[in-house]
Write a protein that holds these residues in place. Structure first.
Motif, PDB file in Angstrom:
ATOM      1  N   ILE A 236     -47.621 128.117  40.765  1.00 53.18           N
ATOM      2  CA  ILE A 236     -46.851 128.854  39.778  1.00 53.18           C
ATOM      3  C   ILE A 236     -47.397 130.278  39.694  1.00 53.18           C
ATOM      4  O   ILE A 236     -48.561 130.483  39.340  1.00 53.18           O
ATOM      5  N   PHE A 237     -46.551 131.237  40.042  1.00 53.98           N
ATOM      6  CA  PHE A 237     -46.897 132.653  39.910  1.00 53.98           C
ATOM      7  C   PHE A 237     -46.258 133.169  38.622  1.00 53.98           C
ATOM      8  O   PHE A 237     -45.035 133.116  38.474  1.00 53.98           O
ATOM      9  N   TYR A 238     -47.067 133.667  37.706  1.00 53.85           N
ATOM     10  CA  TYR A 238     -46.502 134.395  36.562  1.00 53.85           C
ATOM     11  C   TYR A 238     -46.844 135.872  36.730  1.00 53.85           C
ATOM     12  O   TYR A 238     -47.999 136.232  36.981  1.00 53.85           O
ATOM     13  N   PHE A 239     -45.841 136.751  36.550  1.00 53.82           N
ATOM     14  CA  PHE A 239     -46.107 138.185  36.594  1.00 53.82           C
ATOM     15  C   PHE A 239     -45.001 138.959  35.886  1.00 53.82           C
ATOM     16  O   PHE A 239     -43.912 138.437  35.640  1.00 53.82           O
ATOM     17  N   GLY A 240     -45.302 140.201  35.534  1.00 50.00           N
ATOM     18  CA  GLY A 240     -44.298 141.107  34.991  1.00 50.00           C
ATOM     19  C   GLY A 240     -43.618 141.847  36.129  1.00 50.00           C
ATOM     20  O   GLY A 240     -44.228 142.087  37.177  1.00 50.00           O
ATOM     21  N   ASP A 241     -42.354 142.234  35.928  1.00 44.72           N
ATOM     22  CA  ASP A 241     -41.640 142.861  37.048  1.00 44.72           C
ATOM     23  C   ASP A 241     -41.941 144.351  37.184  1.00 44.72           C
ATOM     24  O   ASP A 241     -41.572 144.972  38.176  1.00 44.72           O
ATOM     25  N   HIS A 242     -42.593 144.942  36.216  1.00 45.72           N
ATOM     26  CA  HIS A 242     -43.106 146.324  36.254  1.00 45.72           C
ATOM     27  C   HIS A 242     -43.654 146.609  34.875  1.00 45.72           C
ATOM     28  O   HIS A 242     -43.888 145.689  34.092  1.00 45.72           O
ATOM     29  N   TYR A 252     -41.900 155.210  34.697  1.00 47.62           N
ATOM     30  CA  TYR A 252     -42.865 156.277  34.910  1.00 47.62           C
ATOM     31  C   TYR A 252     -44.052 155.736  35.704  1.00 47.62           C
ATOM     32  O   TYR A 252     -44.579 154.664  35.401  1.00 47.62           O
ATOM     33  N   ALA A 253     -44.477 156.516  36.692  1.00 53.03           N
ATOM     34  CA  ALA A 253     -45.458 156.009  37.654  1.00 53.03           C
ATOM     35  C   ALA A 253     -46.897 156.239  37.192  1.00 53.03           C
ATOM     36  O   ALA A 253     -47.700 156.902  37.859  1.00 53.03           O
ATOM     37  N   TYR A 254     -47.196 155.690  36.030  1.00 57.70           N
ATOM     38  CA  TYR A 254     -48.564 155.626  35.533  1.00 57.70           C
ATOM     39  C   TYR A 254     -49.000 154.159  35.565  1.00 57.70           C
ATOM     40  O   TYR A 254     -48.210 153.263  35.873  1.00 57.70           O
ATOM     41  N   GLU A 255     -50.243 153.902  35.202  1.00 57.27           N
ATOM     42  CA  GLU A 255     -50.700 152.516  35.090  1.00 57.27           C
ATOM     43  C   GLU A 255     -49.790 151.727  34.157  1.00 57.27           C
ATOM     44  O   GLU A 255     -49.510 150.556  34.394  1.00 57.27           O
ATOM     45  N   SER A 256     -49.324 152.379  33.094  1.00 58.05           N
ATOM     46  CA  SER A 256     -48.458 151.707  32.126  1.00 58.05           C
ATOM     47  C   SER A 256     -47.120 151.308  32.717  1.00 58.05           C
ATOM     48  O   SER A 256     -46.413 150.458  32.161  1.00 58.05           O
ATOM     49  N   GLY A 257     -46.746 151.901  33.861  1.00 58.06           N
ATOM     50  CA  GLY A 257     -45.489 151.545  34.514  1.00 58.06           C
ATOM     51  C   GLY A 257     -45.655 150.666  35.735  1.00 58.06           C
ATOM     52  O   GLY A 257     -44.693 150.047  36.183  1.00 58.06           O
ATOM     53  N   LEU A 258     -46.888 150.610  36.278  1.00 52.68           N
ATOM     54  CA  LEU A 258     -47.101 149.941  37.568  1.00 52.68           C
ATOM     55  C   LEU A 258     -48.049 148.745  37.514  1.00 52.68           C
ATOM     56  O   LEU A 258     -47.928 147.829  38.333  1.00 52.68           O
ATOM     57  N   HIS A 259     -49.009 148.753  36.608  1.00 51.99           N
ATOM     58  CA  HIS A 259     -50.052 147.721  36.602  1.00 51.99           C
ATOM     59  C   HIS A 259     -49.556 146.496  35.826  1.00 51.99           C
ATOM     60  O   HIS A 259     -49.360 146.549  34.614  1.00 51.99           O
ATOM     61  N   VAL A 260     -49.334 145.412  36.531  1.00 52.06           N
ATOM     62  CA  VAL A 260     -48.704 144.231  35.926  1.00 52.06           C
ATOM     63  C   VAL A 260     -49.691 143.071  35.819  1.00 52.06           C
ATOM     64  O   VAL A 260     -50.677 143.001  36.557  1.00 52.06           O
ATOM     65  N   PRO A 261     -49.424 142.136  34.897  1.00 54.23           N
ATOM     66  CA  PRO A 261     -50.212 140.904  34.865  1.00 54.23           C
ATOM     67  C   PRO A 261     -49.799 139.992  36.008  1.00 54.23           C
ATOM     68  O   PRO A 261     -48.623 139.931  36.362  1.00 54.23           O
ATOM     69  N   LEU A 262     -50.760 139.296  36.580  1.00 53.66           N
ATOM     70  CA  LEU A 262     -50.470 138.277  37.600  1.00 53.66           C
ATOM     71  C   LEU A 262     -51.444 137.126  37.421  1.00 53.66           C
ATOM     72  O   LEU A 262     -52.667 137.310  37.483  1.00 53.66           O
ATOM     73  N   VAL A 263     -50.895 135.943  37.192  1.00 56.31           N
ATOM     74  CA  VAL A 263     -51.669 134.700  37.118  1.00 56.31           C
ATOM     75  C   VAL A 263     -51.038 133.713  38.082  1.00 56.31           C
ATOM     76  O   VAL A 263     -49.810 133.552  38.095  1.00 56.31           O
ATOM     77  N   VAL A 264     -51.844 133.086  38.897  1.00 59.01           N
ATOM     78  CA  VAL A 264     -51.356 132.069  39.831  1.00 59.01           C
ATOM     79  C   VAL A 264     -52.016 130.737  39.491  1.00 59.01           C
ATOM     80  O   VAL A 264     -53.244 130.618  39.584  1.00 59.01           O
ATOM     81  N   ARG A 265     -51.209 129.764  39.064  1.00 61.35           N
ATOM     82  CA  ARG A 265     -51.738 128.417  38.838  1.00 61.35           C
ATOM     83  C   ARG A 265     -51.747 127.660  40.162  1.00 61.35           C
ATOM     84  O   ARG A 265     -50.753 127.616  40.882  1.00 61.35           O
TER      85      ARG A 265
END
Length: 614
Positions: A236-242, A252-265
């Motif tokens: 199971i991959f959980y992540f935000g799409d941006h 906007y191409a800052y960390e706030s626009g690009l850095h997403v959560p990713l958890v893999v069960r």
């Protein structure tokens, strides 16, 4: 006899398919819309608790450096489904003006799983900028589920959750006054680039409530897998799409626009495919180009050579090697009617942001964006002169280069690009990004309207044939990074070139210098009046308007009257809004009757005319 042969062939294909799909893991992607990692407690002390996502992490991996390659949905999702960088394959614009074909010989990644015997189901968002083609999904709708597959058939299931979508923050002042949030607005963290107001606090609180709702929705899917006896057979991959949707996030191409959560069960049955301790955090850099190749590799399916990504899990992939990965490439181009050209290079603790059109400020009007009260209030406070330095930057021309130490400055408000202490870091990051976009090659160094006219039937082949030309345009663009005295002779040469796109980028570099390049105004005046290329004339007029050397209005009106391309008209109107809303400011009067009737059907044009009519 013939019918018997056909039946035998059918049985053979069916048995072969079952044999091929036997003993393969199920794979699920659960995608929350519009949220960066900053809003989850597992990543940031200011975030909210997400207990169901945290449960996934207990029997899985948390990736501390996962990135969407683009900060907006259609571009990001196309990157996910293709495993390819958008500016290389022509899918970098949101919303698409043209649906481009997939790279020759490449299919969307679920199609390879389906060929290998997987059941593929999508619930339900697609939003692709490339032609999907046949054989990608067995089922794609709001009713799609893995439960429709054959008994024992492995599956790939993708589901998007809209509770956190930007539209959930398009509330009125009446709603803000009457609907309380579960999260106390007084307790939320307000980013240093935002004004600390009641509106921003309420918006923050409401958004955090939505994230907790998504957490429940994700938990419900996990419960279904468990009820079906599939949990320990399924990655199971959980992540935000941006990034998140508070201002300066999504789009906007800052960390706030690009850095997403990713958890893999990681399922018990298939944990031998993962070379890492379950429950641990992984420091290696992974981005959306890698998600599809990783999924294919976990499934035992060969990763196509045409993709840009590489697996970070699966047989033979060593965690130590993945954790050595320390770079990520990001891109932001047109978002709806708002044009920009930004490229990012994240390396280790630093993020380098290259604003190729730095005069094109972040807060430039985007109709959909400004439906949010927080956006509206932020601009009103700027116009009233009530913001501090960090808060004002969103509405003012940007430096061509930004360099942030993300570990020391996670919200990116202290630009180190002019700090002598970081000169060597800046030089290294600049060089690496320049080489990368040249080698990609990055199609955005041609205007979108030109690409639509000559390139979008086969964007990859177009780029390959013009790689040297693109590299030359990158060098012209990078003249803006030199002291003007050194750049001047090369700029003059560019403005005298026969190639229109060399002149085009020479003029953009002049605009980037601003008043420093004022002595080149006579050359630009000639180009604005007489050049045969409309967009060269527009860039010349834009430069002259930005420095107050000549009124740009006549050039813009004539170009809008002449063009028969809605895409080109949209680009022209973007510059017009910049010159009207920015400094020094011009009173443009544009009536829709000036444009050819077919252009009014273009969404970008319609949005700009709507705004200009207000």
């Amino acid at each position: 006899m013939k019918s018997t042969s056909i039946f035998a062939l059918f049985i053979f294909q069916f048995v072969s398919s079952v044999a091929l799909s036997a003993e393969r893991p199920n794979i699920v992607w659960l995608i929350s819309e519009d949220n960066s990692m900053h809003y989850l407690k597992m990543y940031d002390d200011h975030g909210v608790e997400t207990p169901r996502i945290a449960e996934l992490a207990q029997h899985g991996l948390i990736y501390d450096h996962a990135f969407s390659n683009a900060p907006v949905c259609s571009v990001a999702r196309t990157t996910l489904i293709t495993g390819c960088y958008g500016p290389r394959i022509g899918t970098q614009y949101h919303r698409k003006s043209v649906t481009v074909p997939m790279p020759e010989g490449l299919k969307m990644l679920p199609a390879y799983l389906r060929d290998a015997g997987y059941y593929t189901a999508n619930n339900s968002k697609k939003d692709y900028n490339a032609t999907e083609g046949k054989g990608v999904w067995d089922m794609s709708s709001k009713k799609a589920t893995w439960r429709s597959r054959r008994e024992g058939q492995p599956f790939f299931y993708k589901q998007s959750f809209t509770a956190t979508h930007e539209s959930s923050l398009h509330f009125s002042k009446q709603v803000m006054a009457n609907e309380k949030t579960s999260t106390d607005p007084e307790t939320v963290f307000v980013a240093p680039y935002h004004p600390d107001t009641e509106t921003f606090r309420y918006t923050n609180a409401r958004y955090r409530d939505r994230i907790q709702l998504v957490d429940q929705h994700i938990g419900a899917v996990v419960d279904q897998l468990k009820a079906d006896g599939l949990l320990e057979e399924t990655f199971i991959f959980y992540f935000g799409d941006h990034g998140g949707v508070l201002p300066r996030g999504k789009g906007y191409a800052y960390e706030s626009g690009l850095h997403v959560p990713l958890v893999v069960r990681v399922p018990e049955k298939w944990k031998h495919l993962v070379d890492a301790e379950l429950g641990s955090r992984q420091s290696g850099f992974v981005s959306f180009i890698d998600f599809g190749p990783t999924t294919l590799h976990l499934a035992g399916v060969k990763v196509p050579e045409q993709v840009d990504g590489r697996p970070f899990l699966g047989e033979g992939v060593k965690a130590a090697d993945v954790n050595k990965r320390d770079t990520a490439f990001g891109y932001a181009d047109r978002f709806d009617e708002k044009y920009d050209l930004v490229r990012t290079w994240r390396k280790g603790r630093f993020e380098y942001i290259r604003n190729y059109q730095p005069f094109n400020f972040d807060g430039l009007q985007n109709n959909y964006r400004y439906r949010m009260l927080a956006f509206q209030e932020w601009r009103e406070l700027y116009q009233a002169g009530k913001l501090n330095d960090a808060q004002r930057e969103f509405f003012e021309p940007r430096p061509a280069e930004l360099l942030y130490d993300v570990e020391a400055d996670p919200h990116e408000v202290h630009n180190l690009a002019s700090d002598p202490e970081y000169a060597s870091v800046l030089k290294e990051m600049r060089s690496e990004l320049s080489l990368f976009v040249s080698g990609l090659p990055d199609l955005s160094f041609f205007p979108e309207s030109y690409l639509a006219e000559v390139a979008f039937e086969n964007p990859v082949e177009f780029g390959k044939k013009r790689q040297k030309q693109i590299a030359r345009l990158v060098k012209i663009a990078d003249l803006s990074l030199l002291p003007f005295s050194k750049a001047k002779p090369k700029l003059l040469k560019a403005l005298e070139a026969k190639n229109p796109w060399v002149k085009y980028w020479g003029l953009i570099a002049c605009s980037s210098f601003g008043d420093e390049a004022k002595e080149l105004a006579p050359v630009a005046i000639e180009l604005a009046k007489n050049d045969s290329n409309r967009l060269v004339r527009i860039r010349a007029a834009e430069f002259l308007g930005l420095i107050g050397a000549a009124d740009p209005q006549a050039t813009f009106r004539q170009a809008l009257k002449e063009t028969d391309s809605g895409i080109e008209a949209g680009l022209i109107l973007n510059s017009l809004v910049l010159l009207r809303d920015g400094k020094p400011g011009y009173e443009f009067e544009i009536d829709k009757s000036l444009l050819q009737p077919n252009l009014l059907e273009n969404d970008t044009v319609a949005r700009r005319l709507e705004y200009l009519a207000d």
